[in-house]
Design an enzyme around this catalytic site. Structure first.
Site, PDB file in Angstrom:
ATOM      1  N   ASP A 105       0.839  -1.209   0.000  1.00  0.00           N
ATOM      2  CA  ASP A 105       0.000   0.000   0.000  1.00  0.00           C
ATOM      3  C   ASP A 105       0.872   1.257   0.000  1.00  0.00           C
ATOM      4  O   ASP A 105       0.559   2.238  -0.674  1.00  0.00           O
ATOM      5  CB  ASP A 105      -0.913  -0.013   1.230  1.00  0.00           C
ATOM      6  CG  ASP A 105      -1.713  -1.307   1.326  1.00  0.00           C
ATOM      7  OD1 ASP A 105      -2.392  -1.641   0.344  1.00  0.00           O
ATOM      8  OD2 ASP A 105      -1.643  -1.983   2.367  1.00  0.00           O
ATOM      9  N   HIS A 133      -4.288  -3.669   6.449  1.00  0.00           N
ATOM     10  CA  HIS A 133      -4.051  -3.911   5.022  1.00  0.00           C
ATOM     11  C   HIS A 133      -5.403  -4.289   4.410  1.00  0.00           C
ATOM     12  O   HIS A 133      -5.642  -5.427   4.037  1.00  0.00           O
ATOM     13  CB  HIS A 133      -3.021  -5.030   4.868  1.00  0.00           C
ATOM     14  CG  HIS A 133      -2.743  -5.411   3.445  1.00  0.00           C
ATOM     15  ND1 HIS A 133      -2.276  -4.523   2.515  1.00  0.00           N
ATOM     16  CD2 HIS A 133      -2.862  -6.591   2.809  1.00  0.00           C
ATOM     17  CE1 HIS A 133      -2.121  -5.143   1.359  1.00  0.00           C
ATOM     18  NE2 HIS A 133      -2.476  -6.392   1.509  1.00  0.00           N
TER      19      HIS A 133
END
Lengths: 279, 279
Positions: A105, A133
């Site tokens: 990310d 996440h």
């Protein structure tokens, strides 16, 4: 990537142990043959096995990969349930630390910012992924900077478009996994593997001075996040030790988003514990 | 691998152009997104297109990949027919040299020898692949050496098993592609991609002193091979130029196998020309 030195540097020989389930044993052996056929100078040996004890023998670093690639509509958490038993057995052998992978990310956020500014990705640093996440993660650019001819400028000033930064940028990073699946009909592969290597390289070999990365680590209560959940924080690493970057100023929007993703992680922790007790 | 510097070295920035057919456009865009998401420091830009003109604009190095992965029983040549038109159009734009990829076979031979001797693959050098990238290729270890504590020893002496070297070793390397397909139900991927990078790195950045590689290049008549066919020879590279290693002694078994694979290449050349004229 591991055998090419991407994970542990160009001078570190490696032995790769690969563990898979019985039905995949033949294909796993095919991967072993390909690793041998690639004649990697750093690769000292390859072990391909379906035996968890053999797989874990003498291992220094364990990378656990989801058992089934995500399909459209499935979250990473759902597919993780397939390997719960496997995880439990691994954990018996692995007394080391367990992280999750916001590095993917983090890299996605760097990629979006550099595309928007039309600068090179290595000129952008210190974005942060806070939290899970998952799609509640909070990609935060309030402390990020971009290299310019005169030094460094804040990303917020350089982009000068708070509306984009506070809405579209955030949702693009949050939803990027789903967007990739929609395009490829398969979940992220290259970028996820690359991020796993980046994460371990940063952890083992250290982060560059003045640069942090995002790592999902046990919360010690920093930034008011409940201790004991694995939460993505800005982290620096030195000599194999990570430490959370403290003292960053958190504005109201950030606070709200950081708490929302913490709430989700608490719920997931409760769910995970209930599974462990159930059967 | 390219974006990580495996192909052109750790200091060479790259722009990757990716060309695919129209039905694969969305998946190709997914690959582009993943390349951006990986935040590779060396990757300056990515172009994903189905337009061959756009794809070839300003390109320095072109890597042409088979359009469909080989399935069990299919040869590389058969699947190449699918992209004949594509090849013809590319060739219009590509005035550079065209090689094929015995580097994969070369690496496979190194892998087999190092496994047999239980030494590290980087301690073995100067195997040769002669001829076609097919099952008639001839993997030749008569000039190969292995590093020992006292210097270097010939591989033939070190293995001391002429029967294995003259039979099983040769067929194992020749049939390795089919063995991989049988195990993975898919053709070689990692090892083929890795060999493509090795090949271009050796070509552009040069081969180490005293070490040769195998490259499929236009025959200049060396070793009695018909000029004008693309045949794998032992080759050294310097400053982007390859040259065939000459003067190696060829024994009777080698002569026979080198001629057999040359014969196949002549037949394939005739077949290829007949296709070009037919429609």
């Amino acid at each position: 990537m591991i055998a090419r030195g991407v994970m542990l540097g160009p001078d570190q020989p490696v032995i790769i142990h690969m563990l898979d389930i019985e039905p995949a044993a033949e294909a796993l052996n095919g991967v072993k043959m390909e690793l041998i056929d690639a004649a990697f100078p750093l690769l000292k040996d390859v072990v391909a096995t379906t035996n968890v004890v053999e797989a874990c023998q003498g291992v220094n670093i364990a990378v656990m990969v989801g058992g089934f690639p995500r399909k459209e509509g499935a979250s990473g958490c759902q597919s993780s349930q397939h390997q719960r038993t496997y995880l439990e057995r691994i954990c018996t052998f692995n007394s080391g630390e367990k992280h999750h992978l916001p590095c993917l990310d983090h890299n996605r956020a760097l990629g979006q910012i550099s595309e928007k500014l039309n600068v090179h990705v290595s000129d952008v640093r210190n974005v942060i992924i806070w939290g899970n996440h998952s799609s509640t993660q909070y990609p935060d650019i309030n402390h990020a900077t971009v290299k310019t001819t005169n030094g460094e400028e804040s990303v917020r000033d350089a982009i000068a478009n708070d509306n984009w930064l506070n809405t579209e940028f955030i949702t693009t990073v949050q939803q990027r996994g789903a967007t990739i699946i929609k395009a490829r009909k398969l979940s992220s592969a290259l970028s996820a593997a690359s991020a796993a290597c980046d994460h371990i390289r940063d952890w083992v070999l250290g982060t560059p001075k003045g640069t942090w990365v995002s790592m999902g680590v046990y919360s010690d209560g920093s930034y008011g996040i409940q201790p004991g959940i694995i939460y993505s924080f800005p982290v620096t690493c030195e000599k194999g030790q990570w430490s959370i970057v403290n003292g960053l100023k958190i504005d109201e929007l950030s606070r709200e988003k950081m708490d929302a993703t913490a709430k989700e992680l608490m719920e997931e922790k409760t769910l995970a514990y209930s599974c462990l007790i159930d059967d």
